[in-house]
Design a protein around this motif. Sequence first.
Motif, PDB file in Angstrom:
ATOM      1  N   PHE A  52      55.221  52.965  13.968  1.00  0.00           N
ATOM      2  CA  PHE A  52      55.608  52.208  15.168  1.00  0.00           C
ATOM      3  C   PHE A  52      56.521  53.051  16.059  1.00  0.00           C
ATOM      4  CE2 PHE A  52      54.886  48.410  12.360  1.00  0.00           C
ATOM      5  CZ  PHE A  52      53.909  47.812  13.140  1.00  0.00           C
ATOM      6  N   ASN A 232      42.408  39.833  16.690  1.00  0.00           N
ATOM      7  CA  ASN A 232      42.104  41.141  16.108  1.00  0.00           C
ATOM      8  C   ASN A 232      40.611  41.438  16.045  1.00  0.00           C
ATOM      9  OD1 ASN A 232      44.814  41.384  15.691  1.00  0.00           O
ATOM     10  ND2 ASN A 232      44.746  40.898  13.515  1.00  0.00           N
ATOM     11  N   LEU A 254      40.479  47.985  23.999  1.00  0.00           N
ATOM     12  CA  LEU A 254      41.400  49.080  23.684  1.00  0.00           C
ATOM     13  C   LEU A 254      40.672  50.369  23.350  1.00  0.00           C
ATOM     14  CD1 LEU A 254      44.315  50.022  23.199  1.00  0.00           C
ATOM     15  CD2 LEU A 254      44.056  49.326  20.827  1.00  0.00           C
ATOM     16  N   MET A 269      48.809  54.974  23.743  1.00  0.00           N
ATOM     17  CA  MET A 269      49.811  54.413  22.845  1.00  0.00           C
ATOM     18  C   MET A 269      50.532  53.227  23.492  1.00  0.00           C
ATOM     19  SD  MET A 269      49.567  55.869  19.962  1.00  0.00           S
ATOM     20  CE  MET A 269      47.828  56.159  20.175  1.00  0.00           C
ATOM     21  N   THR A 272      48.170  50.448  23.137  1.00  0.00           N
ATOM     22  CA  THR A 272      48.138  50.052  21.723  1.00  0.00           C
ATOM     23  C   THR A 272      49.296  49.113  21.406  1.00  0.00           C
ATOM     24  OG1 THR A 272      47.124  52.156  21.171  1.00  0.00           O
ATOM     25  CG2 THR A 272      48.156  50.966  19.372  1.00  0.00           C
TER      26      THR A 272
ATOM     27  N   TYR B 113      55.740  44.129   5.589  1.00  0.00           N
ATOM     28  CA  TYR B 113      54.713  43.151   5.945  1.00  0.00           C
ATOM     29  C   TYR B 113      54.135  43.384   7.343  1.00  0.00           C
ATOM     30  CZ  TYR B 113      52.338  38.688   6.413  1.00  0.00           C
ATOM     31  OH  TYR B 113      51.379  37.732   6.578  1.00  0.00           O
ATOM     32  N   LEU B 114      55.023  43.792   8.260  1.00  0.00           N
ATOM     33  CA  LEU B 114      54.654  43.841   9.679  1.00  0.00           C
ATOM     34  C   LEU B 114      53.370  44.624   9.995  1.00  0.00           C
ATOM     35  CD1 LEU B 114      56.020  42.304  11.849  1.00  0.00           C
ATOM     36  CD2 LEU B 114      57.345  44.324  12.437  1.00  0.00           C
ATOM     37  N   PRO B 115      53.190  45.814   9.434  1.00  0.00           N
ATOM     38  CA  PRO B 115      51.980  46.575   9.805  1.00  0.00           C
ATOM     39  C   PRO B 115      50.685  45.843   9.477  1.00  0.00           C
ATOM     40  CG  PRO B 115      53.540  47.995   8.684  1.00  0.00           C
ATOM     41  CD  PRO B 115      54.074  46.603   8.558  1.00  0.00           C
ATOM     42  N   TYR B 116      50.729  44.956   8.497  1.00  0.00           N
ATOM     43  CA  TYR B 116      49.542  44.176   8.144  1.00  0.00           C
ATOM     44  C   TYR B 116      49.031  43.388   9.348  1.00  0.00           C
ATOM     45  CZ  TYR B 116      47.113  39.994   6.451  1.00  0.00           C
ATOM     46  OH  TYR B 116      46.229  38.965   6.291  1.00  0.00           O
ATOM     47  N   LEU B 117      49.966  42.994  10.222  1.00  0.00           N
ATOM     48  CA  LEU B 117      49.589  42.165  11.366  1.00  0.00           C
ATOM     49  C   LEU B 117      49.026  42.970  12.533  1.00  0.00           C
ATOM     50  CD1 LEU B 117      52.640  39.764  11.393  1.00  0.00           C
ATOM     51  CD2 LEU B 117      50.333  39.253  10.615  1.00  0.00           C
ATOM     52  N   ALA B 118      49.254  44.275  12.519  1.00  0.00           N
ATOM     53  CA  ALA B 118      48.788  45.074  13.651  1.00  0.00           C
ATOM     54  C   ALA B 118      47.269  44.945  13.762  1.00  0.00           C
ATOM     55  CB  ALA B 118      49.183  46.534  13.451  1.00  0.00           C
ATOM     56  N   PRO B 119      46.754  44.633  14.959  1.00  0.00           N
ATOM     57  CA  PRO B 119      45.302  44.533  15.120  1.00  0.00           C
ATOM     58  C   PRO B 119      44.622  45.811  14.619  1.00  0.00           C
ATOM     59  CG  PRO B 119      46.417  43.786  17.094  1.00  0.00           C
ATOM     60  CD  PRO B 119      47.482  44.334  16.185  1.00  0.00           C
ATOM     61  N   PRO B 120      43.537  45.678  13.846  1.00  0.00           N
ATOM     62  CA  PRO B 120      42.890  46.853  13.241  1.00  0.00           C
ATOM     63  C   PRO B 120      42.556  47.950  14.247  1.00  0.00           C
ATOM     64  CG  PRO B 120      41.875  44.836  12.446  1.00  0.00           C
ATOM     65  CD  PRO B 120      42.881  44.425  13.452  1.00  0.00           C
ATOM     66  N   VAL B 121      42.074  47.556  15.431  1.00  0.00           N
ATOM     67  CA  VAL B 121      41.728  48.591  16.410  1.00  0.00           C
ATOM     68  C   VAL B 121      42.976  49.357  16.826  1.00  0.00           C
ATOM     69  CG1 VAL B 121      40.813  49.051  18.692  1.00  0.00           C
ATOM     70  CG2 VAL B 121      39.776  47.277  17.294  1.00  0.00           C
ATOM     71  N   ALA B 122      44.063  48.623  17.101  1.00  0.00           N
ATOM     72  CA  ALA B 122      45.300  49.263  17.536  1.00  0.00           C
ATOM     73  C   ALA B 122      45.841  50.159  16.425  1.00  0.00           C
ATOM     74  CB  ALA B 122      46.329  48.205  17.926  1.00  0.00           C
ATOM     75  N   ALA B 123      45.831  49.646  15.184  1.00  0.00           N
ATOM     76  CA  ALA B 123      46.341  50.433  14.060  1.00  0.00           C
ATOM     77  C   ALA B 123      45.514  51.705  13.888  1.00  0.00           C
ATOM     78  CB  ALA B 123      46.317  49.613  12.778  1.00  0.00           C
ATOM     79  N   VAL B 125      43.618  53.315  16.197  1.00  0.00           N
ATOM     80  CA  VAL B 125      43.865  54.252  17.297  1.00  0.00           C
ATOM     81  C   VAL B 125      45.208  54.960  17.078  1.00  0.00           C
ATOM     82  CG1 VAL B 125      44.305  54.446  19.771  1.00  0.00           C
ATOM     83  CG2 VAL B 125      42.442  52.999  18.959  1.00  0.00           C
ATOM     84  N   ALA B 126      46.212  54.180  16.660  1.00  0.00           N
ATOM     85  CA  ALA B 126      47.531  54.768  16.414  1.00  0.00           C
ATOM     86  C   ALA B 126      47.460  55.821  15.306  1.00  0.00           C
ATOM     87  CB  ALA B 126      48.535  53.684  16.051  1.00  0.00           C
ATOM     88  N   TRP B 169      48.861  51.113   4.917  1.00  0.00           N
ATOM     89  CA  TRP B 169      49.871  50.716   5.907  1.00  0.00           C
ATOM     90  C   TRP B 169      49.813  49.200   6.096  1.00  0.00           C
ATOM     91  CZ3 TRP B 169      49.962  50.199  11.709  1.00  0.00           C
ATOM     92  CH2 TRP B 169      51.258  50.324  12.205  1.00  0.00           C
ATOM     93  N   ILE B 171      49.268  46.818   3.856  1.00  0.00           N
ATOM     94  CA  ILE B 171      49.224  46.252   2.513  1.00  0.00           C
ATOM     95  C   ILE B 171      50.014  44.941   2.421  1.00  0.00           C
ATOM     96  CG2 ILE B 171      51.305  47.371   1.580  1.00  0.00           C
ATOM     97  CD1 ILE B 171      48.023  47.469  -0.281  1.00  0.00           C
TER      98      ILE B 171
END
Lengths: 301, 311
Positions: A52, A232, A254, A269, A272, B113-123, B125-126, B169, B171
């Motif tokens: 992040f 999502n 995206l 980013m 994102t 916990y937080l990364p679990y919520l990141a939208p898969p596409v965004a995660a 790309v990141a 990430w 999990i």
Amino acid sequence: MTTTTLTAPTAPERTAPARGPAAARARRKRVLHWIAVHSVAIGVALLFVLPFVFVFLTSVMSDSQAMSGDLWPDSWHWSNYREVFETPGFLDWWRNSLMYAGLGTLFTVCSAIPVAYALAKFRFRGRRTAMLLVISTMMLPPQVIVIPMYLVWAQQFHLSGTLWPLIIPMAFGDAYSIFLLRQFLLTIPKEYIESAKVDGCGEFRTMIKIVVPMAKPGITAIALFQFFYCWNDYFGPQIYAAQNPGAWTLSYGLESFKSAHAVNWNMTMAATLLVMAPVILVFFFAQKAFVEGVTLTGVKG
Amino acid sequence: MALSLSNPARRRLRTLGFLSPWLVGFSVFFAYPLIATVYFSFMHYNQIKEPTFVGLRNWKYVFDQMPLFGPALWNTLWLVVIMVAVRVVFGLSLGLLITKIKTGAGFFRTAFYLPYLAPPVAATVAFVFLLNPGTGPVNEILDAVGISGPNWFNDPDTAKPSLVLLSLWGIGDLMVIFMASLLDVPKEQYEAADLDGAGAWAKFRYVTWPAITPIVMFAVVTGVVQTMQYYTQALVAGKVASGVNIGPGSVIQPGYPDHSTLTVPQLVYQMGFQNFNTGAACVLSLVLFAIAMAVTLLLMRKRSGLLSAED
């Protein structure tokens, strides 16, 4: 009670002021254990948080710096975020995501409540079979049924290029939400429902007046999960909305955003983070409902 | 009202009424398309002309002649085995760790916990950016400590492991499930084990493990089913890492690099929606379905706890 500093004594030590080498060894062991656990935790937490941080730092870099592999921005380009919003289509993607997630959630909740209530509280023949069918639906990869579904929506209803083929089915129960809510409703004592009936409530009124208010945490959990599922979702919009950019959602848009800005990692980013932001914001407001929902599926299930 | 409750026919009608949204949903959006998928798997159909019956020709084509079927199946099974195993082990370790934390438990729980919520596409790309071999922060940092980093998503050997890393990430859900079940293990059992002089490993093996086995089974079953559908992350990682400008509608060979991230669901999409080979796509769907069902049944027979809350 726990202590935040290493020098402060922990509660049991204060009540039992044991002396001698054995007690000292036990205390040392406890302190070492505390240090070990917390160093591991800090190390792992860093690995979870750093993505992040790097994404954010890159999002405020200049175009050229974002390409350079630098970790810290020379100057802070907050205008990247404005530029992302000004990208043609970006606001439409927000609107579409909100519509898909909002209506999808509403439909799911309204249709899951009666089904879950019946599965949890009614006794009828085939109850076990119905439950098994719900679970097998949960287990079915969406790719297995997507082709006939697409053909129906595109050829019979001419709805390809819109998000309706994704939203409408949610008015007819979502297996995962039904399962989760039913597990929650099992925890509501029979007595409440019986006493409502004694007072002359029919099943429907009992459900609305007694069960729904008591099941609020469970309902919040399925609403949140469904909202995020829609937010999502990439596969669904790709199937139905791909040909019509006006119907793209943020998740789908995206990736094409990245393609359009092939070299602009800073913009990508920033976009994102903007896609992640609502999810993370909602999480901070509804943390408890989330954790409850996750544990409910796994533990009480 | 009292009368309606004593009348079995009306009661059955009432039950049907409450179940009706699901009954419609199940038949229209599950049973029908499943049967139609089987039907189309025996048809030649390009979505323009009327379908014609071709017997087992689609099945023969997929298994004997389709060049990408082998790699896609291999990648999918690789991910199912490795990703599920690594996720369960790591999720359980993280669950154990979080139950041992005394100070700042709330902060750590949120961080994990937080990364679990990141939208898969965004995660995804990141992560493609973070693991970019040339300019990504991860390899910069590895360079700084004297390690030359791998090519991550740009090397067929490390592309799938990179996807596993991305999945670790996220999990958080597994961690919470394991944490809750670990906290449910009765304290007395640990005290009894202490009296018997059990060490940490013995306590895990004889107290913790038997208590959490149903949850581990649940995690494995759902993990296998999820990984059988693995699509978004693999597709987006391949596309973004390849660095090609991809407009909508353009056809690219999926699974960059060298088909190493091509999964069966991606092949279903390619066959059904880019090549318009409906029959082959339906055969692939059914292969996916068969494997998912077989694994699920196999694991459920042992006891998954999925229906334990019945009554």
